[in-house]
Design an enzyme around this catalytic site. Structure first.
Site, PDB file in Angstrom:
ATOM      1  N   ASP A  69       0.843  -1.184   0.000  1.00 38.66           N
ATOM      2  CA  ASP A  69       0.000   0.000   0.000  1.00 38.66           C
ATOM      3  C   ASP A  69       0.895   1.257   0.000  1.00 38.66           C
ATOM      4  O   ASP A  69       1.811   1.333  -0.811  1.00 38.66           O
ATOM      5  CB  ASP A  69      -0.953  -0.064   1.207  1.00 38.66           C
ATOM      6  CG  ASP A  69      -2.041   0.983   1.187  1.00 38.66           C
ATOM      7  OD1 ASP A  69      -3.084   0.743   0.546  1.00 38.66           O
ATOM      8  OD2 ASP A  69      -1.857   2.054   1.799  1.00 38.66           O
ATOM      9  N   ASP A  86      -8.272  -7.926  -4.731  1.00 42.31           N
ATOM     10  CA  ASP A  86      -8.033  -6.535  -4.348  1.00 42.31           C
ATOM     11  C   ASP A  86      -8.923  -5.630  -5.187  1.00 42.31           C
ATOM     12  O   ASP A  86      -8.791  -5.562  -6.415  1.00 42.31           O
ATOM     13  CB  ASP A  86      -6.560  -6.176  -4.563  1.00 42.31           C
ATOM     14  CG  ASP A  86      -6.184  -4.828  -3.956  1.00 42.31           C
ATOM     15  OD1 ASP A  86      -7.086  -3.989  -3.759  1.00 42.31           O
ATOM     16  OD2 ASP A  86      -4.996  -4.627  -3.665  1.00 42.31           O
ATOM     17  N   HIS A 118      -7.281  -6.634  -0.435  1.00 42.34           N
ATOM     18  CA  HIS A 118      -6.181  -5.661  -0.445  1.00 42.34           C
ATOM     19  C   HIS A 118      -5.238  -5.851   0.738  1.00 42.34           C
ATOM     20  O   HIS A 118      -4.024  -5.783   0.573  1.00 42.34           O
ATOM     21  CB  HIS A 118      -6.745  -4.242  -0.452  1.00 42.34           C
ATOM     22  CG  HIS A 118      -5.696  -3.182  -0.446  1.00 42.34           C
ATOM     23  ND1 HIS A 118      -4.877  -2.937  -1.528  1.00 42.34           N
ATOM     24  CD2 HIS A 118      -5.297  -2.316   0.532  1.00 42.34           C
ATOM     25  CE1 HIS A 118      -4.036  -1.952  -1.238  1.00 42.34           C
ATOM     26  NE2 HIS A 118      -4.270  -1.569   0.004  1.00 42.34           N
TER      27      HIS A 118
END
Length: 293
Positions: A115, A243, A273
């Protein structure tokens, strides 16, 4: 500089995460990290809106395989101090991670990013202190230049964040996994954010992603991409099957084309995710096996 410090008692009884925190001082803040195991250093960088707790299952596989795992809490997250909203910039976040490497004198590192840990960590690994990092693992992340179209799920998330100063952190993490989280895990993600003042980092990071080529951070992102394209270090790319924030058929395949990989993208089935929650044990074994090979 005024900062918020989450009380230590907020972190009592974290499920599966008993590692004692270590602290260092930087720029008027107390920043936290965990440091467990012996052997080759592996630095694991979290993103938005998580903290080092995210890596607990991965660490539990890497440490027995002979690795030392260092997982920092970025400023504004986890046990680290939380400055006001206007502190957060791409440059500041990168500088905080460079300081971690320098204060701990970390070398020959395997860097694992997820991320927002990607834009931060990949810049650290290319244009900042490339000589300290020998291997790179990328998971559901990217580098942003202001030219990539962000998907509908991300746009909805950004709008929600902008409209909700008191962000429901546990709800956001729950929305990003494929399998439901236990209540105590949701509570662990909420633990660092004991007030509205504690949530400046979580509120601000989505807005730091450049939306145009001349936005702050876009030029730095282009420099990172240019450096990665010419890189010769071993790299591993993992991506979650489900995701919806950074979908596989989009950002995932774009990263596969960008990185000079010697093997194809490794699909993590049955994961969203926050794939470390859905399949953390598997991810830890995949990385450990890759390092051993």
């Amino acid at each position: 500089m005024t900062v918020h410090r989450t009380p230590d008692e907020s972190f009592a009884n974290l499920p599966g995460f008993t590692h004692e925190p270590h602290y260092r001082d930087w720029e008027g803040m107390r920043l936290a990290h965990i440091d467990v195991g012996d052997g080759r250093p592996v630095v694991l960088l979290h993103g938005e809106p998580t903290w080092s707790f995210l890596w607990r299952k991965v660490i539990d596989e890497l440490v027995p395989a002979g690795n030392r795992c260092i997982a920092p809490d970025l400023p504004g997250f986890g046990r680290s101090d939380k400055p006001a909203d206007d502190w957060y910039t791409y440059d500041h976040l990168v500088a905080s991670v460079v300081d971690l490497f320098e204060q701990l004198d970390l070398r020959d590192v395997t860097l694992v990013v997820h991320d927002w840990g990607g834009p931060v960590g990949l810049r650290v690994a290319t244009t900042e202190i490339a000589d300290r990092i020998s291997r790179i693992v990328v998971m559901d992340s990217g580098v942003f230049t202001g030219t990539q179209p962000m998907g509908e799920t991300w746009q909805a998330f950004r709008s929600f964040v902008d409209a909700t100063p008191d962000l429901p952190i546990g709800f956001l993490v729950q929305a990003g996994v494929h399998e439901d989280l236990a209540d105590e895990v949701v509570a662990a993600y909420e633990a660092p954010f004991d007030s509205v003042d504690a949530k400046g980092g979580a509120r601000t990071l989505p807005g730091l992603i450049p939306q145009t080529p001349d936005a702050p951070g876009a030029a730095e992102g282009r420099a990172v991409i240019a450096a990665l394209a010419a890189d010769t270090r071993p790299m591993l790319l993992l991506w979650a099957e489900h995701d919806t924030v950074l979908p596989l058929d989009g950002p995932g395949r774009q990263m596969e084309e960008l990185l000079p990989l010697k093997e194809p993208l490794h699909l993590i089935e049955g994961a969203g995710h926050f794939l470390q929650e859905d399949r953390g044990d598997e991810i830890g074994r995949v990385i450990a096996d890759w390092l051993a090979s």
